[in-house]
Design a protein around this motif. Structure first.
Motif, PDB file in Angstrom:
ATOM      1  N   GLN A   1      49.940  27.736  95.296  1.00 46.37           N
ATOM      2  CA  GLN A   1      50.467  27.564  93.936  1.00 46.37           C
ATOM      3  C   GLN A   1      50.809  26.112  93.676  1.00 46.37           C
ATOM      4  N   SER A   2      51.334  25.430  94.700  1.00 48.18           N
ATOM      5  CA  SER A   2      51.670  24.016  94.541  1.00 48.18           C
ATOM      6  C   SER A   2      50.419  23.159  94.339  1.00 48.18           C
ATOM      7  N   LYS A   3      49.269  23.685  94.756  1.00 51.11           N
ATOM      8  CA  LYS A   3      47.992  22.981  94.591  1.00 51.11           C
ATOM      9  C   LYS A   3      47.257  23.450  93.340  1.00 51.11           C
ATOM     10  N   ASN A   4      47.906  24.318  92.562  1.00 49.70           N
ATOM     11  CA  ASN A   4      47.307  24.869  91.329  1.00 49.70           C
ATOM     12  C   ASN A   4      46.000  25.598  91.607  1.00 49.70           C
ATOM     13  N   LEU A   5      45.975  26.359  92.711  1.00 54.48           N
ATOM     14  CA  LEU A   5      44.805  27.138  93.087  1.00 54.48           C
ATOM     15  C   LEU A   5      44.981  28.580  92.611  1.00 54.48           C
ATOM     16  N   THR A   6      43.946  29.144  92.028  1.00 53.05           N
ATOM     17  CA  THR A   6      43.997  30.496  91.483  1.00 53.05           C
ATOM     18  C   THR A   6      43.360  31.484  92.458  1.00 53.05           C
ATOM     19  N   PRO A   7      44.146  32.380  93.089  1.00 57.42           N
ATOM     20  CA  PRO A   7      43.577  33.366  94.018  1.00 57.42           C
ATOM     21  C   PRO A   7      42.605  34.303  93.306  1.00 57.42           C
ATOM     22  N   THR A   8      41.553  34.683  94.019  1.00 57.70           N
ATOM     23  CA  THR A   8      40.583  35.637  93.493  1.00 57.70           C
ATOM     24  C   THR A   8      40.483  36.888  94.357  1.00 57.70           C
ATOM     25  N   GLY A   9      41.301  36.967  95.380  1.00 57.11           N
ATOM     26  CA  GLY A   9      41.272  38.124  96.267  1.00 57.11           C
ATOM     27  C   GLY A   9      42.620  38.343  96.910  1.00 57.11           C
ATOM     28  N   ASP A  10      42.755  39.481  97.578  1.00 51.61           N
ATOM     29  CA  ASP A  10      43.988  39.803  98.285  1.00 51.61           C
ATOM     30  C   ASP A  10      44.051  39.063  99.620  1.00 51.61           C
ATOM     31  N   PRO A  11      45.253  38.884 100.177  1.00 53.06           N
ATOM     32  CA  PRO A  11      45.378  38.214 101.483  1.00 53.06           C
ATOM     33  C   PRO A  11      44.634  38.985 102.577  1.00 53.06           C
ATOM     34  N   GLU A  12      44.041  38.255 103.494  1.00 53.26           N
ATOM     35  CA  GLU A  12      43.351  38.827 104.643  1.00 53.26           C
ATOM     36  C   GLU A  12      43.972  38.282 105.917  1.00 53.26           C
ATOM     37  N   LEU A  13      44.148  39.143 106.906  1.00 55.46           N
ATOM     38  CA  LEU A  13      44.645  38.734 108.216  1.00 55.46           C
ATOM     39  C   LEU A  13      43.472  38.577 109.157  1.00 55.46           C
ATOM     40  N   ALA A  14      43.316  37.399 109.750  1.00 51.65           N
ATOM     41  CA  ALA A  14      42.233  37.124 110.695  1.00 51.65           C
ATOM     42  C   ALA A  14      42.833  36.866 112.071  1.00 51.65           C
ATOM     43  N   ARG A  15      42.357  37.618 113.062  1.00 55.08           N
ATOM     44  CA  ARG A  15      42.848  37.470 114.439  1.00 55.08           C
ATOM     45  C   ARG A  15      41.677  37.174 115.356  1.00 55.08           C
ATOM     46  N   TYR A  16      41.842  36.171 116.206  1.00 55.18           N
ATOM     47  CA  TYR A  16      40.749  35.687 117.032  1.00 55.18           C
ATOM     48  C   TYR A  16      40.790  36.211 118.457  1.00 55.18           C
ATOM     49  N   ASP A  17      41.825  36.916 118.838  1.00 51.09           N
ATOM     50  CA  ASP A  17      42.016  37.265 120.240  1.00 51.09           C
ATOM     51  C   ASP A  17      42.306  38.752 120.429  1.00 51.09           C
ATOM     52  N   GLU A  18      42.042  39.227 121.636  1.00 53.89           N
ATOM     53  CA  GLU A  18      42.377  40.593 122.010  1.00 53.89           C
ATOM     54  C   GLU A  18      43.894  40.743 122.192  1.00 53.89           C
ATOM     55  N   PRO A  19      44.428  41.967 122.100  1.00 56.62           N
ATOM     56  CA  PRO A  19      45.873  42.180 122.222  1.00 56.62           C
ATOM     57  C   PRO A  19      46.459  41.729 123.554  1.00 56.62           C
ATOM     58  N   TRP A  20      45.614  41.611 124.600  1.00 55.31           N
ATOM     59  CA  TRP A  20      46.128  41.203 125.906  1.00 55.31           C
ATOM     60  C   TRP A  20      46.337  39.699 126.016  1.00 55.31           C
ATOM     61  N   THR A  21      45.883  38.947 125.039  1.00 58.34           N
ATOM     62  CA  THR A  21      46.050  37.499 125.082  1.00 58.34           C
ATOM     63  C   THR A  21      47.526  37.138 125.008  1.00 58.34           C
ATOM     64  N   LEU A  22      47.947  36.184 125.833  1.00 58.53           N
ATOM     65  CA  LEU A  22      49.333  35.747 125.804  1.00 58.53           C
ATOM     66  C   LEU A  22      49.690  35.250 124.400  1.00 58.53           C
ATOM     67  N   PRO A  23      50.876  35.592 123.895  1.00 56.00           N
ATOM     68  CA  PRO A  23      51.229  35.274 122.501  1.00 56.00           C
ATOM     69  C   PRO A  23      51.057  33.805 122.131  1.00 56.00           C
ATOM     70  N   PHE A  24      51.459  32.890 123.006  1.00 60.80           N
ATOM     71  CA  PHE A  24      51.406  31.475 122.635  1.00 60.80           C
ATOM     72  C   PHE A  24      49.978  30.942 122.603  1.00 60.80           C
ATOM     73  N   LEU A  25      49.010  31.716 123.137  1.00 55.36           N
ATOM     74  CA  LEU A  25      47.609  31.316 123.106  1.00 55.36           C
ATOM     75  C   LEU A  25      46.846  31.943 121.937  1.00 55.36           C
ATOM     76  N   ARG A  26      47.484  32.828 121.224  1.00 54.07           N
ATOM     77  CA  ARG A  26      46.778  33.542 120.157  1.00 54.07           C
ATOM     78  C   ARG A  26      46.554  32.654 118.936  1.00 54.07           C
ATOM     79  N   ARG A  27      45.417  32.867 118.299  1.00 54.57           N
ATOM     80  CA  ARG A  27      45.107  32.204 117.036  1.00 54.57           C
ATOM     81  C   ARG A  27      45.024  33.258 115.941  1.00 54.57           C
ATOM     82  N   ASN A  28      45.880  33.106 114.959  1.00 52.31           N
ATOM     83  CA  ASN A  28      45.905  34.022 113.830  1.00 52.31           C
ATOM     84  C   ASN A  28      45.843  33.206 112.540  1.00 52.31           C
ATOM     85  N   GLU A  29      45.367  33.848 111.493  1.00 49.76           N
ATOM     86  CA  GLU A  29      45.325  33.196 110.189  1.00 49.76           C
ATOM     87  C   GLU A  29      45.533  34.224 109.091  1.00 49.76           C
ATOM     88  N   VAL A  30      46.170  33.796 108.014  1.00 51.56           N
ATOM     89  CA  VAL A  30      46.130  34.525 106.755  1.00 51.56           C
ATOM     90  C   VAL A  30      45.225  33.731 105.829  1.00 51.56           C
TER      91      VAL A  30
END
Length: 219
Positions: free
Chosen positions: A183-212
């Motif tokens: 919003q601060s960049k005046n960007l207009t969303p065209t879709g709902d938020p998506e959760l992207a996860r790059y690692d299996e559940p067994w990956t140590l938490p501090f090594l995990r890569r996640n994105e919204v």
């Protein structure tokens, strides 16, 4: 597509650094348009994805969706006419192709990252991005009607990166941070938020890569 290193550990996958002695997992390529700390603007080219819709809370839906899609890429599929060769996996998984007794043409499809989730009308859409070498014509067809192959058009996204667990409270917090930044960049969303996860559940938490990720209109 980008590559992420994984190492098999106790039946799971542990994320390790690139260049280590491990298999590579393919990631979609994108053009970085802008970056501020953990926030990025990205442009993705068109992609093929396998997706399924599941119910339940985020944790249960993630497991159910992953199971359905993993079954497809590990062999519960039918190759195009004339194609019967097995496709080498690009991650060290222990599952084998599920060939029918009749010897049907089935293929293993390389694992890619990330696994993406999006909620809509009480259900979760779980997606695997297909390896870049495939087209709609060459990609093996799912035998399970719950798996759908979709062509996703080129799109721009606002993204926030974070590590650790992906519980609903944390994801909600990161989503709000991303929405505020966009919003601060005046960007207009065209879709709902998506959760992207790059690692299996067994990956140590501090090594995990996640994105919204939130798609937006590029002006």
């Amino acid at each position: 597509m980008k590559k992420t290193g994984y190492l098999l550990l106790a039946g799971g996958l542990l994320l390790i650094s690139k260049g280590a002695m491990a298999a590579d997992v393919e990631e979609p390529e994108y053009t970085l348009l802008a970056q501020t700390g953990d926030f990025e603007l990205r442009r993705y080219d068109e992609q093929l994805v396998a997706q399924t819709w599941v119910s339940g809370d985020q944790r249960a839906a993630s497991r159910a969706g992953f199971k359905v899609l993993a079954d497809y890429i590990f062999g519960n599929n039918t190759a195009p006419t004339g194609g019967s060769s097995k496709i080498s996996m690009t991650a060290p998984v222990t599952m084998q192709p599920n060939n029918n007794d009749g010897g049907s043409d089935s293929q293993k499809i390389a694992m890619t990252a990330p696994v993406s989730m999006q909620q809509d009308d009480g259900k979760w859409r779980v997606q695997f991005t297909m390896p870049s070498k495939y087209t709609m014509q060459t990609l093996p067809k799912p035998n399970n009607p719950d798996v759908e192959i979709v062509e996703v058009p080129a799109q721009t996204y606002g993204v926030i990166k974070f590590s650790g667990f992906t519980g609903s409270e944390k994801v909600d917090k990161k989503t709000q941070e991303l929405q505020d930044w966009m919003q601060s960049k005046n960007l207009t969303p065209t879709g709902d938020p998506e959760l992207a996860r790059y690692d299996e559940p067994w990956t140590l938490p501090f090594l995990r890569r996640n994105e919204v990720m939130i798609a937006y209109e590029q002006k």
